[in-house]
Structure formats: structure tokens, C-alpha cells
Design a protein around this motif. Structure first.
Motif, PDB file in Angstrom:
ATOM      1  N   ALA A 350     -40.333 -35.722 -87.069  1.00 33.08           N
ATOM      2  CA  ALA A 350     -40.083 -34.446 -86.402  1.00 33.08           C
ATOM      3  C   ALA A 350     -38.760 -34.512 -85.647  1.00 33.08           C
ATOM      4  N   VAL A 351     -38.006 -33.433 -85.685  1.00 35.01           N
ATOM      5  CA  VAL A 351     -36.727 -33.369 -84.980  1.00 35.01           C
ATOM      6  C   VAL A 351     -36.998 -33.161 -83.487  1.00 35.01           C
ATOM      7  N   PRO A 352     -36.493 -34.051 -82.622  1.00 32.87           N
ATOM      8  CA  PRO A 352     -36.778 -33.920 -81.189  1.00 32.87           C
ATOM      9  C   PRO A 352     -36.210 -32.625 -80.608  1.00 32.87           C
ATOM     10  N   SER A 353     -36.954 -32.056 -79.673  1.00 33.49           N
ATOM     11  CA  SER A 353     -36.488 -30.863 -78.965  1.00 33.49           C
ATOM     12  C   SER A 353     -36.194 -31.152 -77.507  1.00 33.49           C
ATOM     13  N   ALA A 354     -36.483 -32.373 -77.052  1.00 36.29           N
ATOM     14  CA  ALA A 354     -36.217 -32.746 -75.671  1.00 36.29           C
ATOM     15  C   ALA A 354     -34.714 -32.881 -75.444  1.00 36.29           C
ATOM     16  N   PRO A 355     -34.272 -32.800 -74.198  1.00 34.13           N
ATOM     17  CA  PRO A 355     -32.835 -32.940 -73.928  1.00 34.13           C
ATOM     18  C   PRO A 355     -32.279 -34.284 -74.372  1.00 34.13           C
ATOM     19  N   GLY A 356     -31.010 -34.295 -74.804  1.00 35.04           N
ATOM     20  CA  GLY A 356     -30.367 -35.524 -75.253  1.00 35.04           C
ATOM     21  C   GLY A 356     -30.944 -35.991 -76.570  1.00 35.04           C
ATOM     22  N   LEU A 357     -31.027 -37.296 -76.727  1.00 36.75           N
ATOM     23  CA  LEU A 357     -31.583 -37.868 -77.956  1.00 36.75           C
ATOM     24  C   LEU A 357     -33.100 -37.725 -78.027  1.00 36.75           C
ATOM     25  N   GLY A 358     -33.743 -37.534 -76.887  1.00 33.38           N
ATOM     26  CA  GLY A 358     -35.188 -37.340 -76.885  1.00 33.38           C
ATOM     27  C   GLY A 358     -35.993 -38.614 -76.809  1.00 33.38           C
ATOM     28  N   VAL A 359     -35.349 -39.745 -76.463  1.00 32.89           N
ATOM     29  CA  VAL A 359     -36.059 -41.006 -76.290  1.00 32.89           C
ATOM     30  C   VAL A 359     -35.658 -41.618 -74.944  1.00 32.89           C
ATOM     31  N   GLU A 360     -36.543 -42.462 -74.408  1.00 34.16           N
ATOM     32  CA  GLU A 360     -36.295 -43.125 -73.128  1.00 34.16           C
ATOM     33  C   GLU A 360     -36.356 -44.622 -73.324  1.00 34.16           C
ATOM     34  N   LEU A 361     -35.400 -45.336 -72.738  1.00 41.65           N
ATOM     35  CA  LEU A 361     -35.415 -46.792 -72.812  1.00 41.65           C
ATOM     36  C   LEU A 361     -36.636 -47.360 -72.103  1.00 41.65           C
ATOM     37  N   ASP A 362     -37.193 -48.405 -72.682  1.00 39.02           N
ATOM     38  CA  ASP A 362     -38.193 -49.234 -72.010  1.00 39.02           C
ATOM     39  C   ASP A 362     -37.418 -50.419 -71.431  1.00 39.02           C
ATOM     40  N   HIS A 363     -37.110 -50.369 -70.149  1.00 37.64           N
ATOM     41  CA  HIS A 363     -36.195 -51.355 -69.575  1.00 37.64           C
ATOM     42  C   HIS A 363     -36.777 -52.763 -69.593  1.00 37.64           C
ATOM     43  N   ASP A 364     -38.092 -52.874 -69.489  1.00 35.82           N
ATOM     44  CA  ASP A 364     -38.704 -54.210 -69.602  1.00 35.82           C
ATOM     45  C   ASP A 364     -38.510 -54.760 -71.014  1.00 35.82           C
ATOM     46  N   ALA A 365     -38.663 -53.896 -72.024  1.00 32.76           N
ATOM     47  CA  ALA A 365     -38.470 -54.333 -73.406  1.00 32.76           C
ATOM     48  C   ALA A 365     -37.014 -54.689 -73.656  1.00 32.76           C
ATOM     49  N   VAL A 366     -36.083 -53.931 -73.066  1.00 35.65           N
ATOM     50  CA  VAL A 366     -34.667 -54.253 -73.211  1.00 35.65           C
ATOM     51  C   VAL A 366     -34.371 -55.617 -72.615  1.00 35.65           C
ATOM     52  N   GLU A 367     -34.946 -55.903 -71.449  1.00 34.68           N
ATOM     53  CA  GLU A 367     -34.713 -57.196 -70.809  1.00 34.68           C
ATOM     54  C   GLU A 367     -35.283 -58.335 -71.651  1.00 34.68           C
ATOM     55  N   ARG A 368     -36.469 -58.150 -72.208  1.00 32.01           N
ATOM     56  CA  ARG A 368     -37.048 -59.186 -73.072  1.00 32.01           C
ATOM     57  C   ARG A 368     -36.179 -59.403 -74.304  1.00 32.01           C
ATOM     58  N   ALA A 369     -35.712 -58.316 -74.896  1.00 31.55           N
ATOM     59  CA  ALA A 369     -34.876 -58.426 -76.094  1.00 31.55           C
ATOM     60  C   ALA A 369     -33.526 -59.055 -75.766  1.00 31.55           C
ATOM     61  N   HIS A 370     -33.021 -58.809 -74.573  1.00 32.13           N
ATOM     62  CA  HIS A 370     -31.761 -59.442 -74.159  1.00 32.13           C
ATOM     63  C   HIS A 370     -31.963 -60.943 -73.983  1.00 32.13           C
ATOM     64  N   ARG A 371     -33.053 -61.338 -73.379  1.00 32.27           N
ATOM     65  CA  ARG A 371     -33.322 -62.781 -73.216  1.00 32.27           C
ATOM     66  C   ARG A 371     -33.468 -63.453 -74.581  1.00 32.27           C
ATOM     67  N   ARG A 372     -34.107 -62.757 -75.492  1.00 31.84           N
ATOM     68  CA  ARG A 372     -34.259 -63.337 -76.838  1.00 31.84           C
ATOM     69  C   ARG A 372     -32.891 -63.499 -77.500  1.00 31.84           C
ATOM     70  N   TYR A 373     -32.013 -62.513 -77.300  1.00 29.98           N
ATOM     71  CA  TYR A 373     -30.672 -62.641 -77.851  1.00 29.98           C
ATOM     72  C   TYR A 373     -29.949 -63.853 -77.254  1.00 29.98           C
ATOM     73  N   LEU A 374     -30.065 -64.060 -75.965  1.00 26.40           N
ATOM     74  CA  LEU A 374     -29.395 -65.188 -75.313  1.00 26.40           C
ATOM     75  C   LEU A 374     -29.921 -66.521 -75.817  1.00 26.40           C
ATOM     76  N   GLU A 375     -31.180 -66.548 -76.225  1.00 29.26           N
ATOM     77  CA  GLU A 375     -31.772 -67.781 -76.739  1.00 29.26           C
ATOM     78  C   GLU A 375     -31.239 -68.134 -78.116  1.00 29.26           C
ATOM     79  N   GLN A 376     -30.831 -67.128 -78.899  1.00 31.03           N
ATOM     80  CA  GLN A 376     -30.289 -67.397 -80.237  1.00 31.03           C
ATOM     81  C   GLN A 376     -29.214 -66.373 -80.556  1.00 31.03           C
ATOM     82  N   PRO A 377     -28.028 -66.554 -79.975  1.00 36.35           N
ATOM     83  CA  PRO A 377     -26.968 -65.560 -80.102  1.00 36.35           C
ATOM     84  C   PRO A 377     -26.188 -65.611 -81.403  1.00 36.35           C
ATOM     85  N   THR A 378     -26.640 -66.407 -82.372  1.00 42.08           N
ATOM     86  CA  THR A 378     -25.871 -66.554 -83.608  1.00 42.08           C
ATOM     87  C   THR A 378     -25.987 -65.342 -84.510  1.00 42.08           C
ATOM     88  N   GLY A 379     -26.902 -64.449 -84.235  1.00 46.04           N
ATOM     89  CA  GLY A 379     -26.960 -63.244 -85.045  1.00 46.04           C
ATOM     90  C   GLY A 379     -28.281 -63.042 -85.729  1.00 46.04           C
TER      91      GLY A 379
END
Length: 397
Positions: A350-379
């Protein structure tokens, strides 16, 4: 309304199991999340492929963005392209993430969805093409990939769960004849679905021509063959006698490729991409060229997280000639960075009708994903075209 801060965070979200394609093994989706904060407290978010964008944003982009109005994306992108005293050119993916975040911020400020800023939506929902990879069993070594029966079972479950009208197999992993046989089995498990085959440029021209001519014999409902070879001249040679259309997201990846691709007659369908074409409005300009030359237009996806997926939907909604189902790979991800990923219902987003992109960051998930990147930054991939036990050392047949 002025930009006061810009933050870039590299993240890595694991796949449920390692994915194998013609160029190696992917274990994670590695992305960069960009947040643009304004003086009235609005935060716009963007996402782009890879992690290289983070360092570029921190060192060079953020200083130029501060004090700018996020609505003035043309001026911002021009400043990024011309105002940097760098020994290299910023990747288009950086421009894309910046524009995405700015448009999200503007949409939130005005209370309108991003597709309204692109000219308005022409459809309420977007058809989905579910991407299928060969993959290893979860926790397995890279010596074996998911066998045909297990892959067919998984694809049947995926088609039933999503209702996707189109599916795409990333091939170029096993000999072409084996993959054509696999396609036949997959078609049996997905009656009524259409298929795309994408070997990611792995084949020689002669092999690609033979495969293209053989596709009707498989009795698979093939929508198009994507990037059978890795260069425009070869694509043109294959297309001359191919009974199925050819599409590309590898041979036409920027405006410099459009003229030679059109002149050579290399493709029938050009795949847009919200990252490597340099942003949503750059994609609209590319689509206008394709419309002028009566080329089909689709939308490439690869390991997109929730922000990019939303941007893809907004672009497709505002693009009348984008009639092909858009690529979606979210089914292989073990997580996301947004609070609620856009749902797929009966094969459509469905095409979002909310303002902007229509999604909200989960900041805890972003932090976990950032830590995972730091653990293996090779790609996100291991460059290992095929296990030695297969007796094949290069991805060209």
C-alpha cells in the motif's frame, strides 16, 4: 526551517541465512542511515546502500547541509557536487540518501507524503516481485547451498505468504541448464506467477544467447531476463535474437549509460534504483528518457531496509510508466531498522499516506545494527564465487 544537524550511521542487518549469488556470498545487509534534523525539531531519515556514505557525510556533507532549507534539494545536491574540494567524486548513493532525508523532513513539516512532493501518486498500491536467492542452511558452512527441493519448498511458502504476482531467481550460481531446470520446478510450485531470471552478468555472450533461446522450452512464464552479461555490447548481441525481453540494473546505472544503451539496442527494460541513480528525482529524470524512447521501466531492489523500501514505494507511486512489479528482498532479512515495515497484502504494498516517507526509525534496532556493523565492518559479502568442491572457479560459463 533550516538544517541544524546531520547524522550518518552505518548498520548491518543479518540475513536469516547466507545468500549465494554469482559474485559471492552475502551475510548481511550493510547500509547507511542518515538523519537530517531541522531547527524546528523535525528529523528526516534516509537510507542508502553500503557503509561508505557515513564517512563522506560526516567529513564533507554535513558542513554543507547545515543552514540549508531541506526543501531546496536541487541547490543542496548542486552544492554537494560542485562545492567539495575532494580528490574524488561523491557516489550517487550519497546524494540519494541526502535527498531522501530532506524530502522526508519536508513532507513531515508540510504534513504530506513524499510522493506528493514528486508530483502525486497515480496508484494506491504497488505490485511486488519477491526476490529469491540460492542460500545456505542457517548456520551452515559455505560448502553447500540450499538444495533444489528445499528451495522449491521455500519459494512455494513465500509465494503463498506474500501473494507476489512475480518472483525473481538470482542465478549465475550453477550451470545454466541446471538453473533452467530449477526454474521449471519453481514454476510448478507457483502456478500463475511470472518469473524473472537474473544471473548478475555471470554468463558469456554465447551462453546467454543459448539460454535466452532455450527459455521458451522451459514452459516457464518468463517476464524478462535480467543482466545475462555484464556489458552493453554483449547485451545488444543477446537481445538481437532473444525471444524474451532483456532488463538491466548493471549495464545502465547512470545517465552516461543511457545514450550508448539506447543506441546499441541493449535493453528493453531499464531498472530504476533509489540509491545509485542519485535520488528519487534523478530517477524521475531517467524515467522521462526511457519514456521518450519507449523503454520499459522497473525498480531494482537489493537488501533494502524499511526506509529504502518506503522510498521505493513513493517513487513507484509517482511514476506512471513504472508498470513492472518492484523488486523486494525483505523476506531474507532477520530484522529491520523501522518500527513497522510496510506490509505486503495480496502481493501489493500500500502507498503510504502519512507525512514524509511514512515510516519511523526504531532507534534501539538502529543501535543494535550499528554495533553489529562495528563487529564486522568488512561489508555484506564474502567474495567467493563458488566452493572449490564444485570444480568451478570463475562465474562465467
Amino acid at each position: 526551517m533550516k538544517i541544524v544537524d546531520v547524522r550518518a550511521t552505518p548498520v548491518a542487518v543479518p540475513f536469516v541465512a547466507p545468500l549465494r549469488w554469482s559474485l559471492g556470498v552475502c551475510t548481511h545487509a550493510v547500509r547507511t542511515v542518515i538523519e537530517v534534523e531541522t531547527d524546528d525539531g523535525i528529523i528526516g531519515v534516509g537510507e542508502t546502500s553500503g557503509a561508505d556514505a557515513a564517512a563522506a557525510v560526516d567529513a564533507h556533507v554535513a558542513p554543507l547541509l547545515r543552514g540549508q532549507h531541506p526543501m531546496l534539494t536541487t541547490r543542496i545536491l548542486q552544492a554537494l557536487g560542485a562545492g567539495l574540494n575532494l580528490p574524488y567524486t561523491l557516489p550517487q548513493s550519497v546524494f540519494a540518501a541526502v535527498e531522501m532525508a530532506c524530502l522526508d523532513a519536508v513532507g513531515r513539516s508540510f504534513g504530506v507524503p513524499v510522493h506528493s512532493l514528486l508530483g502525486g501518486s497515480v496508484r494506491d498500491a504497488i505490485d511486488v516481485c519477491a526476490i529469491v536467492y540460492y542460500r545456505h542452511a542457517a548456520g551452515a558452512t559455505t560448502d553447500e547451498v540450499l538444495d533444489e527441493e528445499a528451495l522449491c519448498e521455500r519459494v512455494g511458502d513465500l509465494a503463498a505468504a506474500t501473494g507476489a504476482p512475480v518472483l525473481k531467481l538470482h542465478g549465475g550460481v550453477r550451470p545454466p541448464r541446471e538453473e533452467l531446470h530449477l526454474l521449471s520446478l519453481l514454476q510448478e510450485r507457483t502456478p500463475g506467477a511470472r518469473w524473472r531470471l537474473d544471473p548478475n552478468g555471470a554468463w558469456a555472450v554465447a551462453t546467454a544467447r543459448e539460454v535466452a533461446r532455450s527459455l521458451p522450452e522451459t514452459r516457464v512464464d518468463i517476464e524478462y531476463l535480467e543482466d545475462p552479461v555484464a556489458h552493453l555490447e554483449g547485451m545488444a548481441q543477446v537481445r538481437r535474437d532473444s525471444p524474451v525481453p532483456l532488463a538491466t540494473n548493471m549495464c545502465v546505472t547512470g545517465f552516461a549509460d543511457l545514450a550508448p544503451g539506447i543506441r546499441l539496442g541493449s535493453v528493453d527494460v531499464v531498472l530504476a534504483d533509489v540509491h545509485y541513480w542519485g535520488g528519487l528525482r534523478a530517477n524521475q529524470r531517467m524515467i522521462a528518457v526511457c519514456d521518450a524512447f519507449q523503454l520499459g521501466v522497473g525498480l531494482h531492489g537489493h537488501a533494502e531496509l524499511g526506509v529504502s523500501l518506503a522510498a521505493m514505494v513513493h517513487l513507484a507511486a509517482a511514476s506512471p510508466s513504472m508498470t513492472y512489479a518492484i523488486d523486494v528482498q525483505r523476506f531474507d532479512l532477520a530484522g529491520d531498522i523501522v518500527q513497522e515495515t510496510l506490509p505486503i497484502t495480496e502481493g501489493r504494498l500500500a502507498v503510504p499516506s502519512a507525512p514524509g516517507l511514512g515510516v519511523e526509525l526504531d532507534h534501539d534496532a538502529v543501535e543494535r545494527a550499528h554495533r553489529r556493523y562495528l563487529e564486522q565492518p568488512t561489508g555484506d559479502r564474502i567474495e567467493d564465487p563458488r566452493p572449490a568442491s564444485w570444480g568451478v572457479t570463475i562465474p562465467v560459463y
